[in-house]
Design an enzyme around this catalytic site. Sequence first.
Site, PDB file in Angstrom:
ATOM      1  N   HIS A 128       0.869  -1.177   0.000  1.00 16.90           N
ATOM      2  CA  HIS A 128       0.000   0.000   0.000  1.00 16.90           C
ATOM      3  C   HIS A 128       0.912   1.235   0.000  1.00 16.90           C
ATOM      4  CE1 HIS A 128      -2.843   2.912   1.802  1.00 16.90           C
ATOM      5  NE2 HIS A 128      -3.810   2.096   1.415  1.00 16.90           N
ATOM      6  N   ASP A 205       2.608  -4.997   7.924  1.00 13.16           N
ATOM      7  CA  ASP A 205       1.425  -4.166   7.740  1.00 13.16           C
ATOM      8  C   ASP A 205       0.232  -5.114   7.785  1.00 13.16           C
ATOM      9  OD1 ASP A 205      -0.787  -2.916   6.736  1.00 13.16           O
ATOM     10  OD2 ASP A 205       0.182  -2.083   4.959  1.00 13.16           O
ATOM     11  N   GLN A 208      -5.064  -5.372   6.603  1.00 14.19           N
ATOM     12  CA  GLN A 208      -6.111  -6.244   6.068  1.00 14.19           C
ATOM     13  C   GLN A 208      -6.154  -7.591   6.786  1.00 14.19           C
ATOM     14  OE1 GLN A 208      -8.356  -5.355   3.862  1.00 14.19           O
ATOM     15  NE2 GLN A 208      -7.442  -3.374   3.393  1.00 14.19           N
ATOM     16  N   LYS A 231     -10.662  -0.834  10.257  1.00 16.43           N
ATOM     17  CA  LYS A 231     -10.830  -2.014   9.408  1.00 16.43           C
ATOM     18  C   LYS A 231     -11.113  -3.246  10.273  1.00 16.43           C
ATOM     19  CE  LYS A 231      -7.485  -0.203   6.079  1.00 16.43           C
ATOM     20  NZ  LYS A 231      -8.149   0.190   4.827  1.00 16.43           N
ATOM     21  N   CYS A 369      -4.682   2.578  -3.752  1.00 14.79           N
ATOM     22  CA  CYS A 369      -3.422   3.032  -3.130  1.00 14.79           C
ATOM     23  C   CYS A 369      -2.298   2.020  -3.358  1.00 14.79           C
ATOM     24  CB  CYS A 369      -3.577   3.292  -1.634  1.00 14.79           C
ATOM     25  SG  CYS A 369      -4.714   4.613  -1.260  1.00 14.79           S
TER      26      CYS A 369
HETATM   27  C1  LIG Z   1      -2.702  -3.026   3.365  1.00 10.89           C
HETATM   28  C2  LIG Z   1      -2.990  -1.643   3.870  1.00 10.89           C
HETATM   29  N1  LIG Z   1      -2.009  -0.933   4.454  1.00 10.89           N
HETATM   30  C3  LIG Z   1      -2.220   0.288   4.938  1.00 10.89           C
HETATM   31  C4  LIG Z   1      -3.448   0.898   4.852  1.00 10.89           C
HETATM   32  C5  LIG Z   1      -3.611   2.281   5.397  1.00 10.89           C
HETATM   33  O1  LIG Z   1      -4.502   2.302   6.464  1.00 10.89           O
HETATM   34  P1  LIG Z   1      -5.018   3.666   7.084  1.00 10.89           P
HETATM   35  O2  LIG Z   1      -5.499   4.486   5.931  1.00 10.89           O
HETATM   36  O3  LIG Z   1      -6.119   3.258   7.998  1.00 10.89           O
HETATM   37  O4  LIG Z   1      -3.874   4.299   7.792  1.00 10.89           O
HETATM   38  C6  LIG Z   1      -4.488   0.207   4.254  1.00 10.89           C
HETATM   39  C7  LIG Z   1      -5.825   0.832   4.132  1.00 10.89           C
HETATM   40  O5  LIG Z   1      -6.330   1.150   3.088  1.00 10.89           O
HETATM   41  C8  LIG Z   1      -4.257  -1.092   3.747  1.00 10.89           C
HETATM   42  O6  LIG Z   1      -5.236  -1.779   3.151  1.00 10.89           O
END
Ligand SMILES: Cc1ncc(COP(=O)(O)O)c(C=O)c1O
Lengths: 411, 153
Positions: A128, A205, A208, A231, A369
């Site tokens: 991401h 990370d 998900q 999430k 993203c």
């Molecule tokens: C795999 C992953 N990493 C990071 C993020 C970023 O999360 P947040 O926007 O809640 O900081 C997301 C969310 O879209 C994600 O799906």
Amino acid sequence: MSSSTVQFDIDKVRSDFPNLAVEINGHPLVYLDNGATTLKPQCVIDAVCHHYSAETANVHRGVHTLSERATSAYEGARERIQSFINAPALEEIIFTSGTTDAINLVAQCYGRRFVEEGDEILITEMEHHSNIVPWQMLCEERGCVLKVVPFNDRGELCLETFQKLLNERTRLVSVVYVSNSLGTINPVEKIIELAHARQVPVLLDAAQAVSYFPIDVQKLNCDFLAFSGHKLFGPTGTGVLYGKAKWLNEMPPYRGGGDMIRSVTFDKTVYNTLPYKFEAGTPNIAGFIGLGRAVQYVQDLGLANTHAHRADVLAYATAELSKIDGIRIIGTAQSKTAILSFIHEDVHAHDMGTLVDEEGVAIRTGHHCTQPVMDHFGISATSRASFSIYNTRDDVDRFVRAVQKSIELFR
Amino acid sequence: MPDPDTQLYQQTIIEHSRAPKNFGPLENASHHAEGYNPICGDHIHLYLLITDNTIRSFHFDGDCCAVCKASASLMTEALKEQSVEVFDDVLQSFLKLVDPKVRLSDVRIPDALRIFAGIREYPSRVHCATLPWKTAANAINNQSTITSTENSA
Ligand SMILES: Cc1ncc(COP(=O)(O)O)c(C=O)c1O
């Protein structure tokens, strides 16, 4: 039927989420954008509401009754989260505003302490943007180099290249546990084992992953783990960074301000102990109280108990969607969560998103993203249906029919 | 159900997206610009041949959604053989057409373009329709930067 599937009561779960009762464009909502954020159960909404209607106070700052109550609810959430991911110590649970914030914390604080010019940070092609950009910023600041592990056309990481890229200059491996655009569950146990063989710490990370399967940071032996509360059926603006105390103690603070200090004079400031060293300023109190309740909800449900149901919904959705002419599924790894990204030869993802919404079906469209993932496949966008505990085969039927209807419009 | 007049995917839009007019690069273009919408990935090139202040040829290509493609197709149809001043006028009208704060009855615009009024109901899609227009304006003004609709989203 196994005992685990018997325990999972889908009707009860659906009744816990009031947002499911909303009508969208004259249709009952089919919410398939759980990868972006999950809906919230009533108990979480109530917990947030209770804080604002009966327990409003700042935390760690007062001796009055309300402040004691708020502090105890807020710190109770930290204990919940500690038990949820089986962290060895409470002080290793740091509250952040989300996954993004947690990764930035590590990039800045670990980076400042441990990363020098010419050192390398190892990430993957399926990260991401929040696990790419903080490292690029660090590289600009410290002159380190970002190395990227590729994936194959099914969306599986190339572990051989990973092994080759790991070297004596590698200071950190930061990898997505579950890809938000492909659904791939990465072999993080193996990655951690290989990295640790070279004394390289690993950040996962888990944005998900947390809502999908139980996570045990001691069993995984990861050095850092980041996730977002929203999430995981919790409020937005909440996130968690788990870090091994041995790293956190060595790292300088993140932001300066109240709560993160022990004493301040103009000559010298003494920083607070963990976790407060990394938590400057008034936090999202109601949010974390809500997240604590969300974690309790998930623990009561037992993520493992939801697994068979979700695997069934994913398999059904994959089979039904694949029957449609011109559909190509992006992300076909052996090991996947309930994330289904796809494109159609005649209907652009953005049109698909608008058209299925007219049928009450909420999906995500765009690059999610993860532009490098789109580049890998030579596409600009996909449509993504991501399923959660409350989704059913009926939802899949409504979704597939809406997709078919959109395609027919363009025939 | 959305009201048929404000419905976004009208037959004209579908047809223009399927068989766009003036699609493809222009060899002898005097003006060119590239536009990008990072939210949905729409990516478009606008090519113009302008002589004596008149748009002689007006082409586009790229990888974009139906709304963006139809918008570009109808724009290039409506404005080729027109002066740059007419383009500017119609551009301003088009921006009003898709702005829910402007009363529709106050917008004067060729009928062929009025079908985009429906996009008012879809705030997240307005950029898809305006991207070709803004990119064309940049091409005419010789702005070499990539037009991006990100900030206004
Ligand atoms: C795999 C992953 N990493 C990071 C993020 C970023 O999360 P947040 O926007 O809640 O900081 C997301 C969310 O879209 C994600 O799906």
